[in-house]
Design an enzyme around this catalytic site. Structure first.
Site, PDB file in Angstrom:
ATOM      1  N   PRO A   2     -65.024  38.177  -0.681  1.00  0.00           N
ATOM      2  CA  PRO A   2     -64.108  38.087  -1.327  1.00  0.00           C
ATOM      3  C   PRO A   2     -63.315  37.397  -1.548  1.00  0.00           C
ATOM      4  O   PRO A   2     -62.729  35.811  -0.378  1.00  0.00           O
ATOM      5  CB  PRO A   2     -63.275  39.423  -0.929  1.00  0.00           C
ATOM      6  CG  PRO A   2     -64.655  40.214   0.363  1.00  0.00           C
ATOM      7  CD  PRO A   2     -65.665  38.726   0.057  1.00  0.00           C
ATOM      8  N   GLU A   3     -62.121  36.464  -2.362  1.00  0.00           N
ATOM      9  CA  GLU A   3     -61.600  34.768  -2.679  1.00  0.00           C
ATOM     10  C   GLU A   3     -60.088  36.263  -2.202  1.00  0.00           C
ATOM     11  O   GLU A   3     -59.577  37.056  -2.749  1.00  0.00           O
ATOM     12  CB  GLU A   3     -60.951  34.565  -3.659  1.00  0.00           C
ATOM     13  CG  GLU A   3     -62.674  33.912  -3.335  1.00  0.00           C
ATOM     14  CD  GLU A   3     -63.516  32.589  -3.480  1.00  0.00           C
ATOM     15  OE1 GLU A   3     -62.322  32.241  -2.715  1.00  0.00           O
ATOM     16  OE2 GLU A   3     -64.119  32.033  -2.899  1.00  0.00           O
TER      17      GLU A   3
END
Ligand SMILES: [Zn+2]
Length: 275
Positions: A2-3
């Site tokens: 996840p960013e």
């Protein structure tokens, strides 16, 4: 992995679920560790504590109670889902459900993490966790200004792309976002950071913020198997301007896009539009 935009969406989802204001009833640890040990301390200290707020710092989610800070990182595959009143869909017990936060209202938050690179650590509220101590500017905050970027880059010889991806400088600008923001600002990724003009620093702070905001609005953009805490997949399909488009025509001028490895990461740009 996840960013920042996905993590921001998890935070927003938890807020929409009404998690802030909830009082901890019980913390259920179903294994001894994730990336780091899951300390029993959590099960003793959190019951009775009210959640004051949920914040995000870089890619960490911070559950703030009256006296403690519960620090969470999703790692590669971590996700939260809700069950119980208002939680709905997440009721069933699933493989890799490692931690359950039980609240007095009956709401439960379940942390699922197949690869177990996630993190949940408790610290006293007045102590900054070591993981947060050396983080750079938050790109969507008021402190991330053109003047600050301009000043911080003076005398820096490293490429501007490396600079904006350095977590000690600016947090959460992942590889895709860096490539897209530099294209939108007309700056070549290989340019020494110290050669940015103030005007270019203005453009770049704006484009970094706009690519991140767009990705947040799209529900996150970078990985396929990620789900936000309401169990919906983030919309992955995004029309990139340069990222992963080596040899394809620039959407602005038609020139064939270039690619090379910079600081170990694939980097894409238009030699005509970016100087
Ligand atoms: Zn071009």
């Amino acid at each position: 992995m996840p960013e920042l935009p996905e993590v921001e969406n998890v935070k927003l989802s938890l807020e929409r679920l009404g998690v802030p204001g909830q009082v901890f009833e019980r913390v259920e640890l179903r294994r001894a560790d994730l990336r780091t040990p899951l300390k029993k301390e959590m099960t003793r200290r959190l019951p009775g504590q009210r959640l004051r707020a949920i914040r995000r710092r870089a890619k960490y989610i911070l559950f703030e109670t009256e006296d403690f800070l519960l620090l969470n990182h999703l790692g590669m595959t971590g996700s939260w889902r809700a069950a119980g009143p208002g939680g709905g869909a997440g009721e069933d017990r699933r493989p890799h459900d490692h931690v359950v936060l039980h609240f007095a209202s009956g709401l439960r938050l379940i942390f699922n993490d197949p690869r177990r690179f996630g993190l949940l650590e408790l610290s006293a509220k007045d102590r900054v966790p070591s993981q947060l101590a050396r983080l750079g500017l938050e790109p969507l905050s008021a402190e991330f200004t053109a003047t600050r970027l301009f000043e911080d880059t003076r005398r820096v010889k490293a490429p501007i792309k490396n600079f904006i991806m350095d977590q000690r400088r600016v947090v959460g600008v992942g590889n895709i976002y860096a490539s897209e923001a530099l294209f939108a600002a007309g700056i070549r990724p290989t340019r020494p950071a110290g050669r940015l003009t103030h005007k270019e620093a203005e453009g770049l702070t704006e484009t970094i913020q706009s690519v991140l905001r767009d990705a947040i609005a799209a529900g996150g953009s970078t990985i396929r198997d990620y789900r936000n805490s309401e169990g919906e997949a983030g919309s992955f399909q995004k029309r990139f301007a340069v990222y992963d488009r080596e040899g394809q025509p620039c959407r602005r001028c038609g020139t064939s896009l270039k690619a090379r490895i910079l600081a170990g990461r694939n980097t894409f740009w238009c030699a005509k539009c970016q100087r």
